[in-house]
Scaffold this active site. Structure first.
Site, PDB file in Angstrom:
ATOM      1  N   LYS A 211      51.885  88.132  30.441  1.00 20.88           N
ATOM      2  CA  LYS A 211      52.555  88.281  31.922  1.00 20.88           C
ATOM      3  C   LYS A 211      53.393  87.015  32.137  1.00 20.88           C
ATOM      4  O   LYS A 211      54.386  87.034  32.704  1.00 20.88           O
ATOM      5  CB  LYS A 211      51.302  88.639  32.687  1.00 20.88           C
ATOM      6  CG  LYS A 211      50.708  90.078  32.765  1.00 20.88           C
ATOM      7  CD  LYS A 211      49.771  90.269  33.610  1.00 20.88           C
ATOM      8  CE  LYS A 211      49.161  91.706  33.079  1.00 20.88           C
ATOM      9  NZ  LYS A 211      47.792  91.932  33.767  1.00 20.88           N
TER      10      LYS A 211
ATOM     11  N   GLN B  34      42.832  89.233  36.996  1.00 23.23           N
ATOM     12  CA  GLN B  34      42.636  89.824  35.656  1.00 23.23           C
ATOM     13  C   GLN B  34      41.275  90.315  35.554  1.00 23.23           C
ATOM     14  O   GLN B  34      40.367  89.824  35.748  1.00 23.23           O
ATOM     15  CB  GLN B  34      43.199  89.121  34.449  1.00 23.23           C
ATOM     16  CG  GLN B  34      43.015  89.534  33.347  1.00 23.23           C
ATOM     17  CD  GLN B  34      44.097  90.612  32.939  1.00 23.23           C
ATOM     18  OE1 GLN B  34      45.321  90.418  33.350  1.00 23.23           O
ATOM     19  NE2 GLN B  34      43.777  91.636  32.204  1.00 23.23           N
TER      20      GLN B  34
ATOM     21  N   ASP C 154      49.426  94.783  41.401  1.00 23.23           N
ATOM     22  CA  ASP C 154      48.857  95.836  40.430  1.00 23.23           C
ATOM     23  C   ASP C 154      48.480  97.187  41.075  1.00 23.23           C
ATOM     24  O   ASP C 154      48.153  97.929  40.279  1.00 23.23           O
ATOM     25  CB  ASP C 154      47.434  95.054  40.111  1.00 23.23           C
ATOM     26  CG  ASP C 154      47.447  94.586  38.764  1.00 23.23           C
ATOM     27  OD1 ASP C 154      48.141  95.039  37.901  1.00 23.23           O
ATOM     28  OD2 ASP C 154      46.383  93.754  38.488  1.00 23.23           O
TER      29      ASP C 154
END
Ligand code: NDP
Length: 295
Positions: free
Chosen positions: A52, A96, A119
């Protein structure tokens, strides 16, 4: 059989985003800034966050990674999330997953400001998506929708079977394809481990989205001639044919299934590359206030 080349499309989208960032720079606007929180030293999580970060640099975004040891207290992590929520420099951020057992993932997700939840895991974004309002859509389903759009694959009136009902893949995918929208307007069946007649359902489907996480589960005898098959699964298996000693397998037995399909995604190089690109697209939307207008 036509191959859906996720790598190619992802590179194309990255070029489009790069051009847009260059234009913003020339106009003296704010460069999109994505932050990531990573807790502990899980190998897969390190790899994802690394990818990312690299993708952000590639397209000219600003990128910040906040690393914490796995003994961090839940309250401390909640404070870090709040700091990112309040930091005007950060347009969007992700935490994450997985997190260590002593931290409630749901509590952390719900602490993220939905306006920065690129997200798309926050219940507000999921809820907005369900009722068709602008929302951050989680990266994998968003990437699949983008592939369907760019390859002009007809979904209206089609029978689709989504195998898997996770909150990040199967469930949103089923909702998106059933929405009154284009792509969408499909008749969707969401299958799972308790589904009894899966083989029969799949054999009648015009499109199958395999997101169950079982290597080479979908075989040619299950698939209708001329169907579209989207393979989301990623399973790492040992291999004596690669330098690393590992290879990635999808949920589809590609070699035999491909021959029967109209469109198919490979693994690797199909859905995977689109996931990171979708995160970049969500961050761009966040910086432009496209989902939630900035006042
Ligand atoms: P989960 O494990 O959260 O969900 C799997 C789903 O599949 C569950 O709903 C489960 O049913 C269902 N399932 C499991 N076995 C069967 C079976 N034999 N028949 C029918 N349904 C079954 O996985 P995720 O959704 O997170 O991920 C799915 C796969 O996609 C994984 O391989 C993952 O690595 C991959 N993935 C790939 C991404 C990419 O970028 N390409 C991104 C995200 C995930 P039940 O609910 O009843 O348990």
């Amino acid at each position: 059989m036509k191959l859906i080349d996720g790598k190619k499309v992802a590179n194309q989208i990255k070029e489009e985003i790069t051009l847009e960032v260059e234009r913003v720079k020339l106009d003296g606007g704010k460069i999109p800034h994505l932050a990531a929180i990573i807790v502990g030293h899980d190998g897969a999580s390190e790899t994802y966050v690394g990818h990312k970060e690299k993708a952000c640099i590639q397209v000219g975004f600003d990128s910040t990674v906040l690393r914490f040891e796995d003994d961090i207290e839940e309250d401390t992590l909640l404070r870090k999330v709040d700091e990112l929520n309040k930091n005007p420099e950060i347009d969007g951020f992700i935490v994450q997953l997985p997190l260590p057992d002593h931290i409630s993932e749901q509590k952390i997700i719900e602490a993220i400001d939905p306006k920065k939840d690129v997200d798309g895991f926050h219940p507000i974004n999921l809820g907005r998506m369900v009722i068709g309002l602008p929302a951050y859509i989680s990266a994998t389903p968003a990437g699949i929708m983008e592939l369907i759009k760019r390859y002009k694959i007809e979904t209206s009136g089609k029978d689709v079977v989504v195998i898997g009902r996770s909150n990040i893949v199967g469930k949103p995918m089923s909702i998106l394809l059933g929405q009154k929208a284009d792509p969408g307007n499909a008749t969707v069946t969401m299958a799972h481990s308790r589904t009894k007649n899966l083989k029969e359902l799949v054999s009648k489907a015009d499109m199958v989205i395999a997101a169950l996480g079982q290597a080479e589960f979908l075989t040619a005898d299950m698939v209708k001639e001329g169907a579209t098959v989207i393979d989301v699964g990623i399973t790492r298996v040992k291999s004596d044919q690669t330098k690393s000693g590992w290879k990635l397998l999808g949920d589809v037995k590609y070699d035999e299934v491909a021959e029967k399909t109209e469109y198919i995604t490979p693994v690797p190089g199909g859905v995977g590359p689109m996931t990171i690109v979708s995160l970049l697209q969500n961050t761009l939307k966040a910086s432009k206030g496209e989902i939630y207008p900035k006042f």
